[in-house]
Write a protein that holds these residues in place. Structure first.
Motif, PDB file in Angstrom:
ATOM      1  N   ASN A  16       0.249  -1.008  -0.661  1.00 50.48           N
ATOM      2  CA  ASN A  16       0.007   0.194   0.289  1.00 50.48           C
ATOM      3  C   ASN A  16       1.000   1.264  -0.318  1.00 50.48           C
ATOM      4  O   ASN A  16       0.233   1.744  -0.022  1.00 50.48           O
ATOM      5  N   LEU A  17       1.875   1.286   0.204  1.00 47.70           N
ATOM      6  CA  LEU A  17       3.158   2.442   0.666  1.00 47.70           C
ATOM      7  C   LEU A  17       2.807   2.412  -1.197  1.00 47.70           C
ATOM      8  O   LEU A  17       3.056   3.966  -0.862  1.00 47.70           O
ATOM      9  N   PHE A  18       3.211   1.468  -2.190  1.00 41.83           N
ATOM     10  CA  PHE A  18       3.445   2.253  -3.144  1.00 41.83           C
ATOM     11  C   PHE A  18       1.422   2.392  -4.015  1.00 41.83           C
ATOM     12  O   PHE A  18       1.352   3.107  -4.955  1.00 41.83           O
ATOM     13  N   HIS A  19       0.573   1.912  -3.233  1.00 40.30           N
ATOM     14  CA  HIS A  19      -0.716   2.290  -4.368  1.00 40.30           C
ATOM     15  C   HIS A  19      -1.569   3.318  -3.523  1.00 40.30           C
ATOM     16  O   HIS A  19      -2.791   3.467  -4.203  1.00 40.30           O
ATOM     17  N   ILE A  20      -0.865   3.991  -2.487  1.00 41.28           N
ATOM     18  CA  ILE A  20      -2.548   5.366  -2.394  1.00 41.28           C
ATOM     19  C   ILE A  20      -1.331   6.608  -2.787  1.00 41.28           C
ATOM     20  O   ILE A  20      -1.770   7.819  -2.575  1.00 41.28           O
ATOM     21  N   LEU A  32      -0.408   1.703 -12.598  1.00 42.16           N
ATOM     22  CA  LEU A  32      -0.044   3.018 -12.177  1.00 42.16           C
ATOM     23  C   LEU A  32       1.191   3.117 -13.033  1.00 42.16           C
ATOM     24  O   LEU A  32       1.586   4.346 -13.331  1.00 42.16           O
ATOM     25  N   ILE A  33       1.523   2.175 -13.852  1.00 47.42           N
ATOM     26  CA  ILE A  33       2.929   2.375 -15.247  1.00 47.42           C
ATOM     27  C   ILE A  33       2.248   3.389 -16.074  1.00 47.42           C
ATOM     28  O   ILE A  33       2.914   4.550 -16.032  1.00 47.42           O
ATOM     29  N   PRO A  34       1.291   2.992 -16.807  1.00 39.18           N
ATOM     30  CA  PRO A  34       0.868   3.959 -17.771  1.00 39.18           C
ATOM     31  C   PRO A  34       0.963   5.343 -17.489  1.00 39.18           C
ATOM     32  O   PRO A  34       0.780   6.411 -18.350  1.00 39.18           O
ATOM     33  N   ALA A  65       4.528   6.465 -12.085  1.00 40.36           N
ATOM     34  CA  ALA A  65       4.684   5.478 -13.138  1.00 40.36           C
ATOM     35  C   ALA A  65       6.127   4.605 -12.210  1.00 40.36           C
ATOM     36  O   ALA A  65       5.444   3.339 -12.018  1.00 40.36           O
ATOM     37  N   ILE A  66       7.155   5.023 -11.748  1.00 42.43           N
ATOM     38  CA  ILE A  66       8.075   4.491 -10.803  1.00 42.43           C
ATOM     39  C   ILE A  66       7.846   3.765  -9.968  1.00 42.43           C
ATOM     40  O   ILE A  66       8.176   2.210  -9.530  1.00 42.43           O
ATOM     41  N   ALA A  67       6.916   4.467  -8.446  1.00 41.28           N
ATOM     42  CA  ALA A  67       5.862   4.014  -7.626  1.00 41.28           C
ATOM     43  C   ALA A  67       5.635   2.236  -8.619  1.00 41.28           C
ATOM     44  O   ALA A  67       4.947   1.189  -7.279  1.00 41.28           O
TER      45      ALA A  67
END
Length: 414
Positions: free
Chosen positions: A234-238, A300-302, A379-381
């Motif tokens: 969730n650190l990245f998805h938030i 999240l990448i695109p 995107a990096i996340a």
């Protein structure tokens, strides 16, 4: 496992009296939390005219939950969980109510806000530790699905109605209204069936050994360790939610779009929890943990491309839906797999992991966004998260094969 409602549906789950009371209490508490954040922000800014102090006070509605989750969750393994939840809600009502006292020094206001947030940790630990005693088999995951859906909706409603409530009642009135929701929630909890605690013999709630039991249980069960790791994603998805304002500026959209970006993940999460709980067969749940984590990352990448607002909103909603699936299932499974006498402590550790991830993610992404464009930082996340999620997927498959999950308990009928 305890009482069961009739039928594998949300209505069947709500037919379980004790779960129904806990569910209503949780919805009130979540909505009240959001209302408190809105009212406090308005109240503190009106008194100080300082954005920095306002931001600090807002942060105090989150950070002390870490302390409560790590150090106070043990009370829910030592005393009846119903009692712990009642005391926590009543304490929060008193502390929030005291904030409105005229002439309150700012330092004391911050202490009260921090104290109120701290009691959320043991409350959540006690609640999540109690639910496996109320629901069994298919109804357990349905109950967790219902809690996730309603919590996301309550959060959105709390923010949406918070401004309206503060406008009509003033910030002080909004805080008093919130304190009232905690009082109602406390007595709803008290109306549930009492269940005795079964603490370890000779061990105190705040003993040094007790404080480490949550970490020890994770270390001794590879399945619990992997589930804790997946929550940390969730650190990245938030990140999109926390970076909404600069991302909207990059898109050259109006400030109205910030709320749209921030609402995308919660709306997706509500939908994902509903689909997973109601439509996915229980036998497929373990196999979906890894793919959901990877999918939430890939979505999240695109956004490093100039996709525009609406495509970005859809991608963030997809990420929210998939992250809600792995989060909900991991939280549910942690409660089921934890030793009963240490269940609240284990849940407390994982709640702390989740809270830390939610707070740290936007901060780190903001630092990256100081070097590259906001969309690129998101995107990096996604890229980093996808790589970690693939490792977790492999680790979960191995842990699942070596230590199969227990068969779902049969449902008893009222």
């Amino acid at each position: 496992m305890g009482q069961q409602g009739r039928g594998e549906s949300y209505l069947g789950v709500l037919a379980v009296r004790d779960f129904r009371y806990l569910w209503i209490a949780e919805v009130l508490s979540v909505g009240g939390d959001q209302l408190t954040r809105v009212a406090l922000s308005v109240l503190v800014f009106a008194r100080t005219d300082s954005a920095a102090i306002t931001g600090l006070t807002y942060g105090l509605t989150f950070l002390p939950t870490l302390f409560g989750s790590l150090f106070l969750a043990g009370f829910a393994d030592h005393y009846p969980r119903r009692t712990v939840m009642f005391v926590c809600n009543l304490a929060r009502a008193i502390l929030v109510g005291l904030v409105v006292v005229p002439g309150m020094p700012l330092w004391l206001l911050c202490v009260l806000v921090a104290g109120s947030s701290m009691f959320l940790g043991p409350f959540k630990a006690a609640e999540q530790a109690l639910i496996p005693d109320l629901l069994a088999g298919r109804q357990y995951i349905l109950g967790m699905s219902l809690r996730t859906v309603s919590s996301q909706i309550a959060q959105l409603a709390g923010f949406a109605l918070g401004g309206t409530t503060v406008f009509f009642l003033t910030p002080v009135g909004g805080l008093l209204f919130d304190a009232g929701t905690f009082v109602v929630a406390a007595f709803l909890v008290l109306a549930t069936t009492p269940r005795p605690a079964r603490p370890r013999e000779g061990e105190r709630a705040l003993s040094g050994r007790g404080l480490t039991r949550g970490f020890t249980a994770l270390a001794h069960d590879r399945r619990l360790l992997v589930l804790a790791a997946v929550l940390a994603l969730n650190l990245f998805h938030i990140v999109p939610e926390g970076m909404a304002a600069p991302f909207v500026e990059q898109l050259r959209e109006g400030t109205w779009a910030v709320a749209l970006i921030q609402a995308a993940a919660p709306l997706g999460a509500a939908l994902g929890a509903f689909v997973f709980g109601r439509l996915v067969p229980e036998s497929k749940h373990p196999q979906l943990l890894g793919p959901a984590a990877v999918g939430a990352s890939v979505a999240l990448i695109p956004v490093f491309l100039p996709l525009g607002l609406w495509v970005s909103v859809v991608l963030f909603a997809i990420a929210g839906a998939l992250s809600s699936i792995y989060t909900m299932y991991a939280v549910a499974l942690i409660a089921q797999l934890s030793p009963e006498q240490d269940r609240a402590r284990v849940i407390g550790v994982n709640t702390a992991i989740l809270q830390t991830a939610n707070g740290l993610g936007p901060t780190l992404a903001g630092l990256v966004a100081g070097i590259v464009a906001t969309g690129t930082s998101i995107a990096i996340a996604g890229v980093v998260s996808a790589a970690i999620a693939l490792v977790i997927t492999v680790a979960w498959a191995r842990a699942y094969r070596s230590s199969p999950l227990p068969e779902p308990a049969a449902s008893d009928h009222n």
